[in-house]
Design a protein around this motif. Structure first.
Motif, PDB file in Angstrom:
ATOM      1  N   VAL A   3     -55.606-101.860  36.803  1.00 60.48           N
ATOM      2  CA  VAL A   3     -56.547-102.961  36.647  1.00 60.48           C
ATOM      3  C   VAL A   3     -57.932-102.388  36.410  1.00 60.48           C
ATOM      4  N   GLY A   4     -58.634-102.926  35.424  1.00 57.50           N
ATOM      5  CA  GLY A   4     -59.994-102.490  35.165  1.00 57.50           C
ATOM      6  C   GLY A   4     -60.989-103.387  35.869  1.00 57.50           C
ATOM      7  N   ILE A   5     -61.926-102.789  36.601  1.00 56.15           N
ATOM      8  CA  ILE A   5     -62.953-103.541  37.310  1.00 56.15           C
ATOM      9  C   ILE A   5     -64.177-103.664  36.412  1.00 56.15           C
ATOM     10  N   ARG A   6     -64.830-104.807  36.475  1.00 52.08           N
ATOM     11  CA  ARG A   6     -65.979-105.067  35.616  1.00 52.08           C
ATOM     12  C   ARG A   6     -67.206-104.287  36.082  1.00 52.08           C
ATOM     13  N   ASN A  10     -67.477 -99.871  37.658  1.00 53.41           N
ATOM     14  CA  ASN A  10     -66.535 -99.115  36.823  1.00 53.41           C
ATOM     15  C   ASN A  10     -67.127 -97.743  36.530  1.00 53.41           C
ATOM     16  N   THR A 361     -62.234-108.754  37.869  1.00 53.96           N
ATOM     17  CA  THR A 361     -61.546-108.210  36.701  1.00 53.96           C
ATOM     18  C   THR A 361     -61.861-108.941  35.405  1.00 53.96           C
ATOM     19  N   SER A 362     -62.179-110.219  35.472  1.00 51.67           N
ATOM     20  CA  SER A 362     -62.517-110.987  34.272  1.00 51.67           C
ATOM     21  C   SER A 362     -63.308-112.220  34.685  1.00 51.67           C
ATOM     22  N   GLY A 365     -60.906-114.670  36.040  1.00 49.54           N
ATOM     23  CA  GLY A 365     -59.828-114.101  36.841  1.00 49.54           C
ATOM     24  C   GLY A 365     -59.840-114.618  38.267  1.00 49.54           C
ATOM     25  N   TRP A 375     -62.769-102.838  46.161  1.00 51.31           N
ATOM     26  CA  TRP A 375     -62.327-104.202  45.871  1.00 51.31           C
ATOM     27  C   TRP A 375     -60.908-104.424  46.370  1.00 51.31           C
ATOM     28  N   ILE A 377     -57.945-106.640  45.381  1.00 52.07           N
ATOM     29  CA  ILE A 377     -57.527-107.467  44.253  1.00 52.07           C
ATOM     30  C   ILE A 377     -56.213-108.161  44.586  1.00 52.07           C
ATOM     31  N   SER A 387     -61.280 -99.353  43.098  1.00 49.02           N
ATOM     32  CA  SER A 387     -62.698 -99.160  42.788  1.00 49.02           C
ATOM     33  C   SER A 387     -63.480 -98.498  43.912  1.00 49.02           C
ATOM     34  N   TYR A 501     -70.408-110.893  38.635  1.00 51.23           N
ATOM     35  CA  TYR A 501     -69.135-111.350  39.205  1.00 51.23           C
ATOM     36  C   TYR A 501     -69.071-112.853  39.455  1.00 51.23           C
TER      37      TYR A 501
END
Length: 532
Positions: A3-6, A10, A361-362, A365, A375, A377, A387, A501
Motif C-alpha cells: 500500500v502506498g501512503i500519501r 512517503n 492512501t487515497s 479511501g 499508520w 491501515i 509508514s 489527509y
C-alpha cells in the motif's frame, strides 16, 4: 500487502528481503557470466539515507559493496535541497574493502535537469545540464575523473593511464579542443597544455576526443593538487570552457567540505536517527513531568519549599543561583494537580493511542489511524501498520515544536504566578500596618483599581482592566507571546495535515487538533492573578 501512503508520509523506501535478494542475484549473475570486467551502475528511487532495513535487517549498501558496483544513482530528493548531493560509501569486511558512489540525480519535473553518464574503462563520470535554456556545448571529461566525487578506491584502479578522454556535445562543428593542467600548489600556474584529437569512429559527429600524456608526472600525495580544464572552439568562433576540476591519476579521493544541510539529508541514516530523536524527546518530556513530583515529595512534605523560596526572594538578586529558578520552575509549574494530570494523560495518549484519523492512501479511501509508530491501515478484518519511520515528518515537528513547548510554557505560566505571589508576600511582610498592606495589594497588578471599585467602572474601563489583569507583567506577556507562536506553529501543522489527509477527519481528531490549544488556554486562564 503493498500500500502506498500519501504525501508527506512517503519519505522512505521500504525494501523487502525478497527484493534485496533479487538485486543481489542480478548483480551476481553479471559477475559470474562475463569474460570481461563489468562496470556496474545501479539505479533506484530512494537515497540510502531514506531507505529502511528489510524485515530481516538487510540493507542495500552491503549488497552493493559485496558486488563491487561503481555507482548508485537515485532521485526522490529532487534538486530543491542541492544539485550536488553525493556520498562516498566505504564498506569494510574481513576479506577486503569496497566502495561505491551515491549520486542524487535532481529532477526533470521542476528543475529540468539532465545527467549525461559515461563509462570509460571502468571509470564512471557524469555532467549535469539544466535544459531551461537552449542547449549549450557540453564537455564531459571521462578520464581522469573528478577526485571530489567520481574516483573510486585505489584497489579498483589499474595503473595510471597515459591519456585523456573527453566527450564534447555541440550543435556546431568543433574546430579545436585543448586541455590545460594547473598546479594548485603553485598558484594555479599552467603545468601543461595539450591538443586533443577526435577519435576515429563511424559517427559523423565524433564526440570523443583523445590526447596522450605522461601520467607519472602528475602523481601526488594530494588528490586536489592538479586541476584539469578543457577548452572547446566551435565553427562559429565560440569558446566553451569546462569546469576546472581536480584529478588524481592514482585514484585518490578528496572528500571536501560540503554544506551542513547536504550532509544532514544525504549522509545521516534517518531510520536510526529517528529512533534517537523520538525517544530522547519522549524521555525529556516524561522527566519534565515527573521530576517535580519527586521534588514535591521531599520538599513539600517538610513544608520547607515556601520558606526556602521566600528566603531566596528576600535576598539580593545577584545571590540567586540559576538552580533556584530551575527548581521554582519545576515545582510551581507542576503545582496544579488537575492540570499536571491532564498533561500526563495527554503525553501517555500520544505514545500509545492514535493521533488523528485521515485518508492515508487515497482521497476517498478508508479512514486510517496514525500512531506514533506509523499508520494503521484497515484491510479486511485486520489492520496493517505501515509508514514507519515515514511519520517522522509529522511526529518530530509536533513533538519538538508543539508538545514540549506546551509543557514548558504551561510550567512557565504557573511558575510566574507563584513568583508573583512570593514577591507580594515579601512586600506585604515589609509593611507594618494594614494601610500599607492594602496599598501594596493595589499594586499587585499595576494599574488595577482598589478593592470594591470595579463595579463603579465604565464598560470600556472594565475591558481595559480585564486585559491588564490577563496580560499581567512583562514576564507573563513574554510567555503569552511564546504561547501564541506555539499555537501558530500548531495550526500550520494541522492545516498541512488537513490538506494532505482530509479536512474533516483531521479536524475531528482531538489529540492532534484540539488538545495543544486547549491546554495552553487553560494554563493561561488558571494563572491569571487575583486583585486586591
Amino acid at each position: 500487502m503493498s500500500v502506498g501512503i500519501r504525501f508527506p508520509t512517503n519519505l522512505f523506501g521500504h525494501p523487502t528481503d525478497k527484493r534485496i535478494e533479487a538485486v543481489n542475484s542480478e548483480l551476481e549473475y553479471w559477475t559470474n557470466h562475463s569474460n570481461v570486467p563489468i562496470t556496474k551502475v545501479v539505479f533506484g528511487h530512494f537515497p540510502m539515507s531514506f531507505t529502511t532495513s528489510s524485515e530481516g535487517g538487510q540493507r542495500y549498501e552491503s549488497v552493493f559493496a559485496r558486488q563491487s558496483i561503481s555507482a548508485y544513482l537515485c532521485g526522490h530528493l529532487h534538486a530543491k535541497v542541492s544539485k550536488q548531493l553525493w556520498r562516498h560509501h566505504q564498506m569494510r569486511t574481513e576479506e577486503c574493502s569496497s566502495s561505491f558512489w551515491e549520486w542524487e540525480l535532481g529532477d526533470w519535473k521542476e528543475s529540468r535537469l539532465m545527467r549525461i553518464l559515461a563509462i570509460d574503462g571502468g571509470a564512471v563520470s557524469f555532467i549535469d545540464h539544466t535544459l531551461n535554456q537552449p542547449f549549450q556545448t557540453s564537455i564531459l571529461i571521462t578520464y581522469p575523473t573528478d577526485s571530489r566525487n567520481m574516483n573510486i578506491l585505489e584497489s579498483k584502479k589499474g595503473p595510471p593511464r597515459n591519456y585523456i578522454n573527453v566527450l564534447v556535445f555541440s550543435e556546431e562543428p568543433i574546430l579545436n579542443v585543448s586541455a590545460i593542467v594547473f598546479d594548485s600548489h603553485n598558484e594555479f600556474k599552467i603545468v601543461e597544455e595539450m591538443p586533443l584529437l577526435p577519435v576515429a569512429s563511424s559517427s559523423s559527429q565524433k564526440p570523443l576526443f583523445h590526447a596522450k600524456w605522461n601520467a607519472k608526472n602528475y602523481k601526488s600525495p594530494s588528490p586536489t593538487r592538479y586541476w584539469l580544464q578543457v577548452i572547446v572552439l566551435d565553427s562559429n568562433g565560440k569558446k566553451t570552457l569546462s569546469e576546472r576540476r581536480p584529478f588524481s591519476v592514482e585514484g585518490k579521493i578528496a572528500i571536501l567540505h560540503r554544506p551542513w544541510l547536504n550532509r544532514l539529508i544525504f549522509e545521516v541514516e534517518w531510520e536510526d536517527a529517528y529512533k534517537v530523536l523520538l525517544w530522547s524527546n519522549l524521555a525529556f518530556t516524561i522527566l519534565l513531568l515527573f521530576i517535580p513530583q519527586v521534588l514535591y515529595h521531599f520538599l513539600k512534605k517538610k513544608s520547607s519549599h515556601q520558606r526556602w523560596a521566600l528566603s531566596i526572594l528576600t535576598s539580593p538578586v545577584q545571590q540567586r543561583k540559576a538552580w533556584f529558578w530551575l527548581v521554582l520552575f519545576l515545582m510551581e509549574g507542576a503545582n496544579s494537580k488537575p492540570f499536571w494530570f491532564s498533561l500526563s494523560l495527554y503525553v501517555l495518549w500520544i505514545t500509545q493511542m492514535p493521533w488523528f484519523w485521515g485518508h492515508a492512501t487515497s482521497e476517498n479511501g478508508e479512514i486510517a489511524q496514525m500512531y506514533i509508530s506509523g499508520w494503521s491501515i484497515p484491510f479486511g478484518m485486520a489492520n496493517y501498520k505501515l509508514s514507519s519511520p515515514d511519520v517522522m515528518v509529522i511526529t518530530l515537528p509536533f513533538l519538538y515544536l508543539v508538545v514540549v513547548p506546551v509543557v514548558v510554557l504551561a510550567y512557565g505560566l504557573f511558575a510566574e504566578r507563584a513568583a508573583a505571589y512570593l514577591r507580594y508576600h515579601r512586600r506585604a511582610e515589609d509593611r507594618a500596618n494594614t494601610a500599607d498592606t492594602t496599598a501594596e495589594a493595589a499594586r499587585f497588578l499595576p494599574g488595577s483599581p482598589g478593592p470594591g471599585a470595579l463595579m463603579n467602572l465604565s464598560c470600556k474601563s472594565k475591558i481595559k482592566f480585564v486585559l491588564i489583569k490577563f496580560f499581567g507583567g512583562w514576564t507573563r506577556r513574554i510567555i503569552l507571546l511564546a504561547c501564541l507562536i506555539t499555537a501558530t506553529i500548531h495550526l500550520k501543522l494541522s492545516s498541512m495535515l488537513m490538506s494532505a489527509y482530509g479536512s474533516t477527519p483531521v479536524a475531528l481528531s482531538p489529540p492532534l487538533t484540539w488538545m495543544p490549544i486547549l491546554l495552553l488556554s487553560v494554563a493561561a486562564y488558571c494563572t491569571v492573578l487575583p486583585v486586591g
